[in-house]
Design an enzyme around this catalytic site. Sequence first.
Site, short mmCIF file in Angstrom:
data_model
loop_
_atom_site.label_atom_id
_atom_site.label_comp_id
_atom_site.label_asym_id
_atom_site.label_seq_id
_atom_site.Cartn_x
_atom_site.Cartn_y
_atom_site.Cartn_z
N GLU A 27 0.86 -1.09 0.21
CA GLU A 27 0.34 -0.02 0.20
C GLU A 27 1.15 1.02 0.17
O GLU A 27 0.99 1.97 -0.52
CB GLU A 27 -1.13 -0.11 1.30
N TYR A 59 -17.34 25.52 -0.91
CA TYR A 59 -16.74 24.10 -1.16
C TYR A 59 -15.93 24.00 -1.84
O TYR A 59 -14.90 22.74 -1.23
CB TYR A 59 -18.12 23.03 -1.64
N ILE A 78 -7.02 4.67 7.84
CA ILE A 78 -8.75 5.28 7.26
C ILE A 78 -9.15 6.34 8.63
O ILE A 78 -9.67 6.92 8.22
CB ILE A 78 -9.36 4.33 6.75
N GLU A 79 -9.14 5.53 9.56
CA GLU A 79 -9.71 6.05 11.12
C GLU A 79 -8.55 7.78 10.99
O GLU A 79 -9.40 8.69 11.11
CB GLU A 79 -9.89 5.69 12.04
N LYS A 105 -12.17 2.94 1.56
CA LYS A 105 -11.05 1.83 0.73
C LYS A 105 -11.99 0.57 -0.51
O LYS A 105 -11.74 0.16 -0.04
CB LYS A 105 -10.32 1.29 1.45
#
Length: 127
Positions: A27, A59, A78-79, A105
């Site tokens: 990764e 935005y 990913i947290e 993901k």
Amino acid sequence: MTTPFSGDRIILNDLGFYGYHGLFNEEARLGQRFLIDLQCGVDLSSPAQTDTIGATVSYADIYDVVKSAFETRRMHLIEAVGQNIVDALFTAFSDITWVIVRVRKPEAPIAMVRGEAAIELHRVRPL
């Protein structure tokens, strides 16, 4: 004061990024796609009444902050990616009172034929 996660919001969905987050060496070396969904609690009554860009959080500016937070440093979880995005949004925009961020993901290194791994964080601006 509004109840957290209710009321007006700016929504950005399916923001796609390529990143190197994850636990595995592959990764970090090869990277993969990530998708981010975002809701930001902002009082939109002024821009709704005045039709003035300066009366709201853009935005486009939110996207730029999310992109920078996503790309700034590599993370294992990913947290942590999600929390980094939340922290960056609260720092950049004082008008944002809460954030819901989902980090998806799609190519997570698990044996799934279809679907994605994801987390979702719900955060209220610290007092």
